[in-house]
Design a protein around this motif. Structure first.
Motif, PDB file in Angstrom:
ATOM      1  N   GLY A 120      42.829  43.947  38.779  1.00 44.13           N
ATOM      2  CA  GLY A 120      42.150  42.756  38.264  1.00 44.13           C
ATOM      3  C   GLY A 120      40.654  42.910  38.134  1.00 44.13           C
ATOM      4  N   GLY A 122      37.513  42.788  35.694  1.00 44.26           N
ATOM      5  CA  GLY A 122      37.091  42.252  34.391  1.00 44.26           C
ATOM      6  C   GLY A 122      35.676  42.665  34.063  1.00 44.26           C
ATOM      7  N   LEU A 136      35.782  38.098  29.297  1.00 43.86           N
ATOM      8  CA  LEU A 136      36.020  39.318  30.041  1.00 43.86           C
ATOM      9  C   LEU A 136      37.250  40.044  29.521  1.00 43.86           C
ATOM     10  CD1 LEU A 136      35.449  37.913  33.657  1.00 43.86           C
ATOM     11  CD2 LEU A 136      33.815  39.165  32.252  1.00 43.86           C
ATOM     12  N   TRP A 138      40.146  42.624  30.934  1.00 46.32           N
ATOM     13  CA  TRP A 138      40.686  42.901  32.257  1.00 46.32           C
ATOM     14  C   TRP A 138      41.482  44.197  32.253  1.00 46.32           C
ATOM     15  CZ3 TRP A 138      39.236  39.784  36.247  1.00 46.32           C
ATOM     16  CH2 TRP A 138      38.681  38.542  35.907  1.00 46.32           C
ATOM     17  N   THR A 139      41.438  44.873  33.393  1.00 47.40           N
ATOM     18  CA  THR A 139      42.170  46.136  33.525  1.00 47.40           C
ATOM     19  C   THR A 139      42.395  46.435  34.996  1.00 47.40           C
ATOM     20  OG1 THR A 139      42.212  48.468  32.864  1.00 47.40           O
ATOM     21  CG2 THR A 139      40.117  47.590  33.611  1.00 47.40           C
ATOM     22  N   ASP A 140      43.276  47.401  35.270  1.00 50.20           N
ATOM     23  CA  ASP A 140      43.493  47.961  36.604  1.00 50.20           C
ATOM     24  C   ASP A 140      43.058  49.421  36.582  1.00 50.20           C
ATOM     25  OD1 ASP A 140      44.609  45.552  37.431  1.00 50.20           O
ATOM     26  OD2 ASP A 140      46.640  46.175  36.874  1.00 50.20           O
ATOM     27  N   THR A 170      35.753  40.615  39.819  1.00 50.22           N
ATOM     28  CA  THR A 170      37.115  40.632  40.335  1.00 50.22           C
ATOM     29  C   THR A 170      37.334  39.401  41.208  1.00 50.22           C
ATOM     30  OG1 THR A 170      38.793  41.903  41.521  1.00 50.22           O
ATOM     31  CG2 THR A 170      36.550  41.999  42.373  1.00 50.22           C
ATOM     32  N   TRP A 180      31.100  40.210  41.984  1.00 51.16           N
ATOM     33  CA  TRP A 180      30.600  40.621  40.683  1.00 51.16           C
ATOM     34  C   TRP A 180      29.391  41.532  40.838  1.00 51.16           C
ATOM     35  CZ3 TRP A 180      28.791  36.412  43.097  1.00 51.16           C
ATOM     36  CH2 TRP A 180      27.431  36.113  42.980  1.00 51.16           C
TER      37      TRP A 180
END
Length: 328
Positions: A120, A122, A136, A138-140, A170, A180
């Motif tokens: 999570g 961003g 944002l 988002w990715t892992d 996150t 952040w």
């Protein structure tokens, strides 16, 4: 009342951003990662306070147990949320040039050298506070691996622009804390002028030195270096880019390069002769003409204030012409 608060918030944000060094690579540490409760976190804190007061008043042992269990879970989530972002390394690739009004794609790589995955994450561009929340992507990030994502930045004016600050955020795992960071990239993006939507036809060719008395050719609404295909013309003289466009439109018209006219004339895109009323309109028209001449496979030169580019063609020449137009 809102206007002074908004102005104060903007000044504080600009002051804070100005203190950050510019870099295209950022390692997230305890020094540049910040944490605060979210709205859900503040509501949880209020709920815990009410539970504690009620347990004290009524001497509820199960109330104490529930209160401290929830508080312990919140503290554990706070440390997990902070560790989810801390330790990542952010890399920004130099963005490709774009036309004004189009979105520039910022390619960002997130590297994780630790043995646990990050969930999570961003990333987005910090814009004007009046524009609302930051959008944002988002990715892992896998353990001991990396991942890439792209965020968009829109530039309304031509020129060489510094990138706006970016943020990485996150809320994982509980959403009660927001962690952040603020990142000021050092990369710049070149923004070409926006091409005119409906430009006029290309200007006629100018006689080369030594061919001042060249015979005039029939005006076709296009540069005189091309003409309609004639039976017997060699295949290498056909403008295949133009042919592909006509085939896609359902026509079978072919266009050939006029070798004699090409020898005697040169296509010059001159800002003093493009007919637009002001500088920005002229640059917009010249941009459209550069793209048009490139599509037709023509040699073209460019004249702008303080600079002249000799006739040529190809992606490199097109990029040089568009860069010159952007930096006028």
């Amino acid at each position: 009342m809102l206007a002074p608060l908004h102005a104060l918030r903007q000044r504080l944000r600009q002051w804070f951003h100005a203190r950050l060094p510019r870099s295209d690579t950022l390692l997230l540490t305890q020094r540049n990662v910040y944490i605060l409760p979210t709205r859900a976190g503040w509501m949880l804190a209020l709920t815990l306070l009410l539970l504690l007061v009620g347990s004290i008043n009524y001497q509820l042992n199960l109330g104490y147990l529930l209160t401290f269990l929830l508080a312990g879970s919140a503290l554990t989530g706070m440390h997990s949320c902070h560790a989810n972002l801390r330790g990542l390394t952010l890399h920004l690739s130099p963005p490709a040039p774009v036309h004004a009004g189009h979105a520039a794609a910022l390619d960002i790589r997130l590297a994780n050298e630790q043995g646990k995955a990050r969930h999570g994450i961003g990333i987005g561009v910090i814009g004007d506070a009046s524009a609302g929340d930051t959008h944002l992507a988002w990715t892992d990030v896998p353990a001991q691996g990396s991942t890439r994502l792209q965020v968009a930045a829109v530039f309304a004016r031509r020129g060489l622009h510094a990138l706006a600050p970016l943020t990485a955020v996150t809320l994982f795992p509980m959403g009660t804390f927001r962690v952040w960071t603020v990142w000021r990239p050092a990369a710049q993006v070149l923004v070409y002028p926006a091409p005119e939507t409906h430009p006029p036809p290309l200007p006629p060719g100018e006689p080369q030195p030594g061919f001042a008395g060249s015979a005039s050719v029939q005006t076709t609404g296009e540069f005189d270096g091309v003409r309609a295909y004639r039976r017997g013309d060699p295949q290498k003289s056909i403008v295949w880019k133009k042919a592909a466009q006509t085939f896609a439109a359902g026509r079978d018209d072919l266009v050939s390069r006029d070798a004699l006219s090409t020898q005697r004339q040169q296509l010059w895109l001159d800002h003093t002769r493009c007919g637009a009323p002001d500088l920005e309109s002229r640059l917009s028209r010249l941009t459209a003409w550069v793209l048009m001449a490139e599509r037709l496979g023509l040699d073209y030169g460019l004249r702008i204030p303080g600079r002249e580019l000799a006739p040529d063609q190809g992606p490199t020449h097109r990029a040089r012409c568009l860069e010159a137009l952007a930096l006028v």
